[in-house]
Design a protein around this motif. Structure first.
Motif, mmCIF file in Angstrom:
data_model
loop_
_atom_site.group_PDB
_atom_site.id
_atom_site.type_symbol
_atom_site.label_atom_id
_atom_site.label_comp_id
_atom_site.label_asym_id
_atom_site.label_seq_id
_atom_site.Cartn_x
_atom_site.Cartn_y
_atom_site.Cartn_z
ATOM 1 N N UNK A 31 0.844 -1.178 0.000
ATOM 2 C CA UNK A 31 0.000 0.000 0.000
ATOM 3 C C UNK A 31 0.889 1.240 0.000
ATOM 4 N N UNK A 32 0.408 2.326 -0.540
ATOM 5 C CA UNK A 32 1.150 3.580 -0.494
ATOM 6 C C UNK A 32 0.194 4.754 -0.525
ATOM 7 N N UNK A 33 0.727 5.889 -0.112
ATOM 8 C CA UNK A 33 -0.081 7.105 -0.130
ATOM 9 C C UNK A 33 -0.115 7.663 -1.544
ATOM 10 N N UNK A 34 -0.997 8.588 -1.772
ATOM 11 C CA UNK A 34 -1.121 9.207 -3.091
ATOM 12 C C UNK A 34 0.145 9.945 -3.498
ATOM 13 N N UNK A 35 0.795 10.608 -2.556
ATOM 14 C CA UNK A 35 2.025 11.344 -2.894
ATOM 15 C C UNK A 35 3.158 10.388 -3.254
#
Length: 116
Positions: A31-35
């Motif tokens: 998973x990762x953040x949008x940035x």
């Protein structure tokens, strides 16, 4: 209002499970953040552009009448100056750009010298 006795342990368990799921998801699940996704996208698109423009740079070097002299000077230069010399020739300047692209100059230098 009276809550059943099992409500507090259930809520604590649900909260702990949510925290554990987030830790596992971001740590090992990919998973990762949008940035972070945007940063990875920018890097990949820049790499793709450099890959696509490297043959253009090599062709510009072959079409340059001073190519042999410039390549001899580039070969004689120390490692850190070679890229800047490729930038100065204009071979690593994409169409419509005002200045050369550093990554393209490095890729072009590798292609011209046979270093991969």
């Amino acid at each position: 209002m009276q809550f059943p006795e099992w409500t507090k342990p259930a809520l604590v368990g649900a909260g702990a499970g949510a925290v554990a799921l987030a830790i596992v998801g971001f740590g090992w699940g990919g998973w990762m953040t949008g940035s972070s996704a945007m940063e990875m996208s920018k890097k990949q698109s820049m790499a793709a552009a450099v890959t696509a423009l490297t043959p253009y740079c090599v062709r510009k070097s072959k079409d340059d009448p001073n190519s042999a002299d410039l390549m001899a000077k580039i070969e004689e230069a120390s490692g850190y100056k070679k890229r800047s010399m490729v930038e100065e020739t204009g071979w690593a300047t994409p169409l419509g750009a005002e200045k050369p692209d550093r990554a393209l100059a490095e890729a072009c230098l590798s292609a011209l010298t046979g270093n991969t």
